[in-house]
Design a protein around this motif. Structure first.
Motif, short mmCIF file in Angstrom:
data_model
loop_
_atom_site.label_atom_id
_atom_site.label_comp_id
_atom_site.label_asym_id
_atom_site.label_seq_id
_atom_site.Cartn_x
_atom_site.Cartn_y
_atom_site.Cartn_z
N GLU A 193 15.10 -11.57 32.23
CA GLU A 193 14.92 -12.48 33.36
C GLU A 193 13.55 -12.18 33.93
OE1 GLU A 193 16.66 -14.92 34.50
OE2 GLU A 193 18.16 -14.64 32.91
N TYR A 194 12.65 -13.12 33.85
CA TYR A 194 11.29 -12.79 34.27
C TYR A 194 10.73 -13.89 35.14
CZ TYR A 194 6.30 -11.89 33.94
OH TYR A 194 4.99 -11.67 34.22
N PRO A 195 10.62 -13.62 36.43
CA PRO A 195 10.04 -14.64 37.31
C PRO A 195 8.55 -14.81 37.01
CG PRO A 195 10.39 -12.59 38.51
CD PRO A 195 10.89 -12.35 37.12
N SER A 196 8.10 -16.04 36.99
CA SER A 196 6.69 -16.27 36.70
C SER A 196 5.82 -15.62 37.76
CB SER A 196 6.42 -17.77 36.66
OG SER A 196 5.04 -18.01 36.66
N PRO A 197 4.76 -14.92 37.36
CA PRO A 197 3.90 -14.27 38.34
C PRO A 197 2.94 -15.25 39.00
CG PRO A 197 3.05 -13.86 36.16
CD PRO A 197 4.29 -14.69 35.98
N PHE A 198 2.90 -16.48 38.49
CA PHE A 198 1.90 -17.42 38.99
C PHE A 198 2.27 -17.96 40.38
CE2 PHE A 198 1.09 -17.72 34.39
CZ PHE A 198 -0.27 -17.50 34.40
N PRO A 199 1.27 -18.33 41.16
CA PRO A 199 1.54 -18.91 42.48
C PRO A 199 2.24 -20.27 42.33
CG PRO A 199 -0.81 -19.00 41.97
CD PRO A 199 -0.17 -18.19 40.90
N PRO A 200 2.99 -20.70 43.36
CA PRO A 200 3.76 -21.94 43.27
C PRO A 200 2.92 -23.13 42.85
CG PRO A 200 4.25 -20.77 45.30
CD PRO A 200 3.17 -20.00 44.63
N ALA A 201 1.69 -23.25 43.38
CA ALA A 201 0.85 -24.40 43.06
C ALA A 201 0.64 -24.51 41.55
CB ALA A 201 -0.50 -24.28 43.76
N PHE A 202 0.43 -23.37 40.92
CA PHE A 202 0.18 -23.36 39.47
C PHE A 202 1.44 -23.78 38.71
CE2 PHE A 202 -0.10 -21.41 35.29
CZ PHE A 202 -1.39 -21.72 34.91
N ARG A 203 2.60 -23.23 39.18
CA ARG A 203 3.84 -23.56 38.49
C ARG A 203 4.15 -25.05 38.60
NH1 ARG A 203 7.88 -19.11 40.60
NH2 ARG A 203 6.32 -19.00 42.24
N GLU A 204 3.84 -25.62 39.76
CA GLU A 204 4.06 -27.06 39.94
C GLU A 204 3.23 -27.87 38.96
OE1 GLU A 204 3.43 -28.03 44.07
OE2 GLU A 204 4.96 -26.52 44.59
N GLU A 205 1.96 -27.49 38.83
CA GLU A 205 1.08 -28.20 37.90
C GLU A 205 1.61 -28.12 36.48
OE1 GLU A 205 -1.19 -30.19 38.61
OE2 GLU A 205 -1.80 -29.68 40.65
N VAL A 206 2.07 -26.90 36.08
CA VAL A 206 2.59 -26.74 34.73
C VAL A 206 3.82 -27.61 34.53
CG1 VAL A 206 3.69 -25.10 33.13
CG2 VAL A 206 1.64 -24.43 34.38
N ALA A 207 4.71 -27.59 35.52
CA ALA A 207 5.92 -28.42 35.42
C ALA A 207 5.54 -29.90 35.31
CB ALA A 207 6.81 -28.18 36.64
N GLY A 208 4.53 -30.31 36.09
CA GLY A 208 4.07 -31.70 36.05
C GLY A 208 3.56 -32.07 34.67
N LEU A 209 2.74 -31.20 34.09
CA LEU A 209 2.18 -31.48 32.76
C LEU A 209 3.29 -31.52 31.71
CD1 LEU A 209 -1.06 -29.30 32.74
CD2 LEU A 209 -0.92 -31.78 32.76
N GLN A 210 4.24 -30.58 31.86
CA GLN A 210 5.33 -30.55 30.90
C GLN A 210 6.13 -31.85 30.98
OE1 GLN A 210 7.57 -26.92 31.32
NE2 GLN A 210 7.84 -26.71 29.11
N GLY A 211 6.35 -32.32 32.21
CA GLY A 211 7.05 -33.59 32.39
C GLY A 211 6.32 -34.73 31.71
N GLN A 212 5.00 -34.75 31.88
CA GLN A 212 4.17 -35.77 31.22
C GLN A 212 4.36 -35.74 29.71
OE1 GLN A 212 2.11 -38.17 32.08
NE2 GLN A 212 2.40 -37.93 34.29
N LEU A 213 4.41 -34.51 29.16
CA LEU A 213 4.57 -34.38 27.70
C LEU A 213 5.93 -34.88 27.26
CD1 LEU A 213 2.84 -30.94 26.99
CD2 LEU A 213 2.10 -33.20 26.24
N VAL A 214 6.95 -34.53 28.03
CA VAL A 214 8.30 -34.97 27.68
C VAL A 214 8.36 -36.50 27.65
CG1 VAL A 214 10.71 -35.04 28.44
CG2 VAL A 214 9.45 -32.89 28.48
N SER A 215 7.72 -37.13 28.66
CA SER A 215 7.75 -38.59 28.71
C SER A 215 6.99 -39.19 27.53
CB SER A 215 7.15 -39.08 30.03
OG SER A 215 5.76 -38.87 30.02
N ARG A 216 6.15 -38.38 26.89
CA ARG A 216 5.45 -38.87 25.68
C ARG A 216 6.13 -38.39 24.41
NH1 ARG A 216 -0.76 -38.67 27.61
NH2 ARG A 216 -0.24 -39.04 29.77
N ASN A 217 7.35 -37.88 24.57
CA ASN A 217 8.12 -37.38 23.42
C ASN A 217 7.43 -36.22 22.70
OD1 ASN A 217 10.45 -38.92 23.56
ND2 ASN A 217 9.34 -40.69 22.70
#
Lengths: 77, 743
Positions: free
Chosen positions: B180-204
């Motif tokens: 179990e490893y919490p991401s060391p990155f600040p929330p702003a960074f994690r949000e951006e990553v989640a956003g990009l990942q979402g974009q990728l998912v929407s592009r299959n």
């Protein structure tokens, strides 16, 4: 702001930031030169370059050209 | 054997910083069951080892030692690809074993933090606890394991301590949950990553979180090109995310190191205790070793010690004398017990002369590797790189090239492999391409024979310096100077690029482990013997055959008749004057017969065919074909010269050293001596600069994964050798007022 390249052997300084966002700066950051880290200048190679420093319990050598991207604050100033 | 045993072994990837004893641990865990190779397309070594415990087979995949899992080149990408199972050539590892240096946890945890994010079952080997204790560092293993959420096993790999515990832990790895490893990155960074990942998912497009993080962090653009995710406008999205992060005070790429080192500090709070101890011996030694004056003096003395030991008559000379005597004895034994004919000639002139001439250099190779292994194992090599960096930076390289080039004085093959310590691809290539110019031990026989025969002995400074030693050193210098020029030119032309950084860890000194050193020397020595037994053996036989066949005695029929007649006359003769005259005629006949047969042989024909090419170097067809035969391996030259200058002269073959045979050699059908000082120098310079080593070229091919570089090396070195030999011949002939033979 001073850079790491201009210190004498035995000087202790604190890293405040690394200039640039290219490979070299990433490499320096990865090796532990992050803001807030204290380091000591241990020596210079015979021809004046590279520099040997000690930080977080180990020794690292880097060229003056790389050291000049490490912005530091003098501990005693 | 149970059914379970038949299933595939559990694949475990081994990862950790350099200088943490990773290789020692890999060896201790897997024993002798190892295999190495290369990954297709990159130069990274692929090392696998297996062991069994409790009916389970575990396969270890050794990844190159590194400080971070942030790929910026295809070579660095391999580790990430292996860990994420993105490599078709490799199974996805079921678990990761991370090796940490207990004395240096702060920096070592950085890569662990990256590994934990991959969410694979992880085990930590806390190595070098003894060395840490000497530095006053004690680690609360229990607490560290709790904080990390993974098992931590203390080890002392060099003593074999903890290895069994580690094996047991690995056997249970299947039942271990990912950390179990919490991401060391600040929330702003994690949000951006989640956003990009979402974009990728929407592009299959599916991409693990780790890769998306890396994509955002890698400002060099390497990963974007490599992964090609999400199409054209995805780059735009990444750029926008970076901009927002910069404004929010979490600029990439710096945010990664800052977040991770922040996590490291939190994790280690209360785990590591540092007792103030007097500066460890290692630090005090380092003061001297890297001191501008004492360090330089020590370095110079050390290099002198290494090279004088390698070339001294007392250390290397003694066992070399034994080997030489052994082969001489063997040659005589075989020679006197076998009937004259092709088979005896093959054994004595081909095999024993060829292989023996090479094996004689085994002691020198072992001594040089002994020194290199000790210097590497004790931690001095990094200091040598530190001391030499300034000099190397003048030709566009870094001090890291020093180690491979030093090894190349023994043999270019391990030298080329040692370039793996250089991360920068261009630097590595340049070092690899100039490594074969360092005078390896295979050139020594050529130098020794030519110098002894043709360099007039002079002494200077009361005998301290003599012309022989000076010429010998001069040949080494020829190689070094050529290497410097070639490196400089390469860095200015086809391998142009920014000077790579020099950021090198200087590890603590430690006593070299004699078993590691012994193992290394045995390994290198054995590979040399194998080379002598296979490649050199085969070339000796081939060269012998080419020089012996077609062995058409018809072309010398009148001489053979006369020979038989002279022999009968000689038996009956009583008059002393007549005997002398007949013996002289006999010798002349022998010489003519052997010369004619060699000229007619396949090698002789090839030699005559290339003669116009080698004539400008002052060589005749015999030197030409000896050189031609030496292209697979330059050591062959001695055997070949022996074969060429004695073929058919069997009775006297053993009694006359090669040196004297060469001195007596004349241009065909004349009494003009074939060799003189300019010719000898020309031969030596050619051998100093030419790429006469198929094995080195093969290793360059393997390490670069391309035919381009071995071909390039061969072409440039052969050209250099030809031009160098031509120049030295003309210059030496002019200075010594030797007439240039044009028969």
């Amino acid at each position: 702001m001073k850079t790491l390249s201009g210190f004498k052997v035995g000087d202790r300084v604190t890293v405040s930031s690394i200039e640039g966002d290219d490979d070299i700066s990433v490499r320096l950051l990865e090796m532990g030169l992050v803001p807030g880290v204290e380091l000591e200048v241990v020596g210079y190679a015979p021809l004046g370059d590279p520099i040997e420093i000690e930080l977080i319990g180990y020794r690292l050598s880097l060229r003056k050209s790389e050291a000049s991207r490490v912005l530091v604050t003098d501990k005693f100033s | 054997m149970s059914i379970q045993q038949q299933t595939e072994p559990i694949a475990v990837a081994l990862i950790g910083n350099p200088n943490t004893g990773k290789s020692t641990l890999f060896n201790a865990l897997s024993g002798v069951r190892q295999r190495t190779g290369n990954y297709p397309g990159v130069t990274v070594e692929k090392k696998h080892g297996t062991f069994r415990i409790d009916d389970k087979a575990i396969e270890l995949i050794d990844l190159p030692g590194s400080y971070s899992l942030a790929p910026r080149s295809p070579d660095e990408m391999v580790a990430v690809d292996v860990l994420l199972g993105r490599l078709p050539a490799e199974r996805k590892p079921q678990a990761v074993l991370v090796i940490l240096d207990a004395g240096n946890l702060e920096r070592n945890l950085y890569i662990l933090s990256q590994v934990l994010e991959l969410r694979l079952p992880t085990i930590v080997a806390l190595n070098m606890i003894d060395a840490a204790a000497e530095k006053g560092v004690t680690v609360d293993v229990e607490l560290l394991s709790q904080r990390l959420g993974v098992p931590v096993i203390p080890t002392r790999a060099n003593q074999g301590e903890g290895v069994q515990d580690l094996r047991k832990a690995l056997a249970n790895i299947e039942h271990q949950a990912p950390p179990e490893y919490p991401s060391p990155f600040p929330p702003a960074f994690r949000e951006e990553v989640a956003g990009l990942q979402g974009q990728l998912v929407s592009r299959n497009v599916s991409a693990p979180r780790y890769l998306v993080e890396r994509l955002l962090l890698d400002t060099s653009g390497y990963l974007e090109c490599e992964l090609k995710l999400g199409g054209e406008d995805f780059h735009q999205l990444i750029e926008e995310a970076r901009k927002r992060l910069k404004e929010s005070g979490a600029p990439v790429p710096a945010v990664e190191a800052m977040s991770r080192y922040g996590w490291v500090r939190e994790t280690l709070r209360g785990v590591v205790e540092r007792k103030p101890v007097p500066p460890p011996l290692s630090d005090r030694i380092d003061r001297v070793m890297t001191h501008p004056i004492f360090g330089t003096i020590f370095f110079a003395l050390l290099m002198m010690l290494v090279f004088t030991t390698v070339f001294s008559d007392y250390v290397a000379g003694v066992p070399m004398g034994w080997i030489e005597a052994g082969f001489e004895w063997l040659g005589e034994l075989v020679g006197s017990n076998l009937a004259e004919g092709p088979f005896r000639s093959l054994l004595v002139d081909g095999v024993i002369a060829g292989v023996g001439g090479v094996l004689v250099f085994l002691p020198q190779i072992c001594i040089l590797f002994f020194f290199i292994a000790i210097l590497e194992d004790c931690g001095y090599m990094a200091r040598a790189a530190y001391l030499m960096d300034r000099l190397f930076s003048n030709i566009g390289l870094s001090g890291k090239s020093f180690i491979p080039l030093l090894s190349s004085f023994a043999c270019a093959i391990p030298g080329v492999m040692a370039t793996r310590v250089i991360e920068n691809r261009r630097d590595r290539l340049v070092t690899m391409l100039i490594a074969p110019l360092m005078s390896c031990s295979a050139r020594i026989p050529v130098y020794v024979v030519m110098i002894a025969a043709f360099v007039p002995p002079y002494s200077f400074a009361g005998g301290l310096i003599n012309s022989h030693a000076l010429t010998f050193a001069g040949m080494y210098l020829v190689g070094i100077v050529a290497a410097v020029i070639v490196a400089f030119v390469l860095k200015k032309t086809i391998l142009r690029g920014a000077t790579p950084p020099f950021v090198l860890e200087l590890p603590s000194y430690k006593w070299p482990s004699m078993s590691t050193v012994g193992l290394r020397v045995a390994e290198k020595g054995w590979s040399f013997i194998r080379r002598a037994g296979t490649l050199i053996f085969a070339s000796s036989v081939l060269v012998w055959a080419a020089a012996y066949y077609p062995h058409n005695e018809a072309i010398v029929a009148p001489e053979l008749e006369r020979l038989a007649a002279v022999e009968t006359e000689l038996e009956q003769a009583t008059d002393e004057e007549k005997i002398a005259a007949l013996e002289e005629e006999l010798a002349a006949l022998d010489h003519r017969i052997s010369g004619a047969l060699l000229r007619d042989s396949y090698l002789g024909r090839a030699g005559r065919w290339i003669e116009p090419v080698v004539r400008p170097l002052g060589w005749d067809w015999r030197i030409g074909c000896a050189t031609l035969a030496s292209f697979p391996a330059r050591e062959v030259i001695i055997g070949t010269l022996g074969v060429i200058f004695d073929m058919g002269d069997e009775e006297e073959a053993e009694s006359l050293p090669l040196r004297e045979k060469l001195q007596a050699a004349t241009w065909d059908d004349t009494d003009k001596p074939l060799f003189n000082l300019p010719v000898a120098l020309s031969v030596m310079v050619f051998f100093a600069l030419c790429a006469q080593c198929a094995a080195t070229l093969a290793v360059i091919k393997r390490e670069t994964n391309s035919w381009r570089w071995p071909i390039f090396t061969f072409v440039y070195m052969t050209t250099l050798a030809y031009v160098g030999a031509f120049a030295i011949y003309r210059i030496a002939a002019f200075l010594t007022e030797t007439p240039i033979v044009s028969v």
